[in-house]
Design a protein around this motif. Structure first.
Motif, short mmCIF file in Angstrom:
data_model
loop_
_atom_site.label_atom_id
_atom_site.label_comp_id
_atom_site.label_asym_id
_atom_site.label_seq_id
_atom_site.Cartn_x
_atom_site.Cartn_y
_atom_site.Cartn_z
N LYS A 123 32.07 13.08 -25.87
CA LYS A 123 31.02 12.34 -25.05
C LYS A 123 30.86 13.22 -23.74
O LYS A 123 29.42 13.20 -23.52
N GLY A 139 28.99 17.00 -25.16
CA GLY A 139 28.26 16.93 -26.13
C GLY A 139 28.62 17.65 -27.38
O GLY A 139 29.52 18.42 -27.34
N ASP A 140 28.08 17.10 -28.61
CA ASP A 140 28.51 17.61 -29.89
C ASP A 140 28.49 19.05 -30.06
O ASP A 140 29.48 19.70 -30.64
#
Length: 481
Positions: free
Chosen positions: A424, A427-428
């Motif tokens: 989170k 970021g991915d």
């Protein structure tokens, strides 16, 4: 899979009971002297290598003074009498002068030992076999130790009934080694920091199959007995070495990329929740897309019928299941091939890097296969409604208080929660870059928590000290927004 995303956990997923296995060793061991590992003596005043490698949770596990490169194990097993005859040939390199050195080994009678072909004196104390070679082994020298032994290997049974080591099944045996059980069936340097390649040949009555790590190189029948020769060419920690014997239905195939697959299923477990031989390549393909290339030259699974055992184990290349697994358990143990087997903890304190990643792999699988999102699973752990959330706040996942707690629920659940909070925060795209880089840079090696945090900060360009302090090191239940 069932419609209820948690039903399978309560029926088929006993993995968290593995905490029971981390027990008696530290209660009977001597604390290692780590200074002798870094300051070897001169040839004329050589001192014996330390017993133990300085792991503060398991102070006597492992041995200093050398690094093992290869184990060649020749085993002959008779299931009716549970009798094992073995020869271990251990190739190692001395990191200091060695007038004598130790191997982790418990039970079993040692018949003789040799170093580089010459007889070596040996003695036994608790879980150590100490050898004195005919001549001092010089620092930097490669040497070969041969130990011949036999007897009935021990099953290590702990206070709550958990078992490891050499465990009889209804038609054979399963050798399971986390954290110390491998020392019951072969002598070696049984700390995860000393990985090696393996050749394991197992002879059993011809009505049985003998399975081990890696690739089956030969099957040789002589009279009423058959030898199965296995080779594990990539480095392996001894706690994920295995031998399983019994009556199995064996399936062999290859993936689309040519990876050899070997799946063995006890006939009593043939009607499991999933077709394991079909799911193994599917899960490997899925995990490879997220974590990077599969790290070994073969894959598969062992599905035994040992339902009272109470856990599965990520034995290298072929996870061991005490009963037919559901999909999530298969995902968990196969994810360990990257996290735990290829990238192995430098010390047992870093166990969360194994179990946190494998647990989070389950969350990712669910998220991508129509079940709960990873955030929903996180929330159920946080609010205590998840069936595996009990006890996750009892200690920080990166700081187990004792060896007996090193595989408790915080290491699994809160370890996975830490990874979710990291995802989170960065970021991915950055998160999965971190994961793939971690698996690539430490492939077939050892790594620790500090190295992982450093990689996360490097890849994200952020100071993440507060995140890791809150989720990984703090004893308190964190606040979430």
């Amino acid at each position: 899979m069932t419609d209820d995303p948690h039903q399978e956990y309560t029926i088929l997923r006993p993995r968290l009971r593995h905490a029971a296995l981390f027990t008696a060793l530290v209660l009977t061991s001597t604390v290692a002297c780590t200074s002798s590992l870094s300051r070897p003596a001169d040839r004329g005043t050589a001192t014996a290598a330390a017993t133990g490698v300085g792991d503060h949770l398991f102070p006597a596990l492992g041995n200093g003074g050398y690094d093992v490169a290869h184990y060649a194990l020749t085993l002959d097993y008779t299931p009716d009498t549970n009798h094992l005859t073995g020869t271990a040939v251990i190739t190692a390199r001395a990191s200091q002068d060695l007038p004598r050195f130790s191997l982790d080994f418990t039970g079993l009678r040692v018949h003789d030992a040799a170093v580089d072909g010459s007889d070596a004196r040996f003695s036994r104390t608790k879980n150590k076999l100490t050898l004195t070679p005919a001549q001092v082994i010089g620092k930097g020298e490669t040497f070969k130790t041969t130990v011949r032994y036999s007897g009935t290997p021990r099953t290590i049974t702990h206070a709550d009934g958990g078992e490891e080591g050499w465990i009889e099944t209804d038609d054979g045996v399963a050798a399971l080694g986390e954290p110390t059980g491998s020392r019951t069936w072969f002598p070696g340097n049984h700390h995860p920091s000393d990985k090696a390649t393996y050749d394991i040949a197992v002879t059993v009555p011809s009505e049985y199959t003998a399975i081990s790590n890696g690739t089956l190189r030969e099957t040789r029948r002589k009279g009423k007995r058959t030898t199965f020769g296995w080779r594990a060419p990539e480095p392996m920690a001894s706690y994920v070495a295995t031998v399983a014997t019994g009556v199995f239905d064996v399936s062999t195939s290859t993936t689309d990329d040519g990876l050899p697959l070997y799946t063995a299923v006890d006939p009593d477990e043939a009607d499991g929740p999933v077709d394991v031989s079909e799911m193994v390549p599917e899960v490997i393909d899925w995990a490879s897309d997220r974590f990077g290339p599969y790290p070994f030259s073969s894959a598969g699974a062992i599905v035994d019928h040992l339902p009272d055992l109470g856990y599965a184990l990520e034995t290298q290349t072929k996870p061991y299941f005490d009963r037919a697994p559901d999909t999530r358990l298969l995902v968990h143990e196969l994810a360990h091939q990257w996290f735990g087997n290829s990238v192995t903890p430098r010390a047992w304190q870093d166990m969360w890097l194994n179990e946190g990643f494998a647990t989070y792999a389950e969350w990712l699988w669910d998220e991508e296969h129509g079940h709960r999102s990873a955030q929903e699973t996180f929330d159920s752990f946080y609010d205590g409604t998840h069936p595996e959330s009990e006890g996750i706040w009892e200690f920080p996942p990166a700081d187990p208080p004792t060896a007996t707690r090193v595989s408790d629920s915080p290491v699994y659940g809160r370890g996975a929660m830490t990874l979710h909070q990291l995802r989170k925060a960065v970021g991915d795209r950055t998160f999965f870059s971190i994961v793939r880089t971690w698996a690539r840079e430490h492939r077939h090696g050892n790594a620790d928590t500090e190295q992982f945090i450093a990689l996360c900060e490097e890849k994200s360009g952020r100071d993440l000290s507060n995140l890791f302090e809150t989720w990984l090191f703090s004893a308190d239940k964190p606040e979430v927004g």
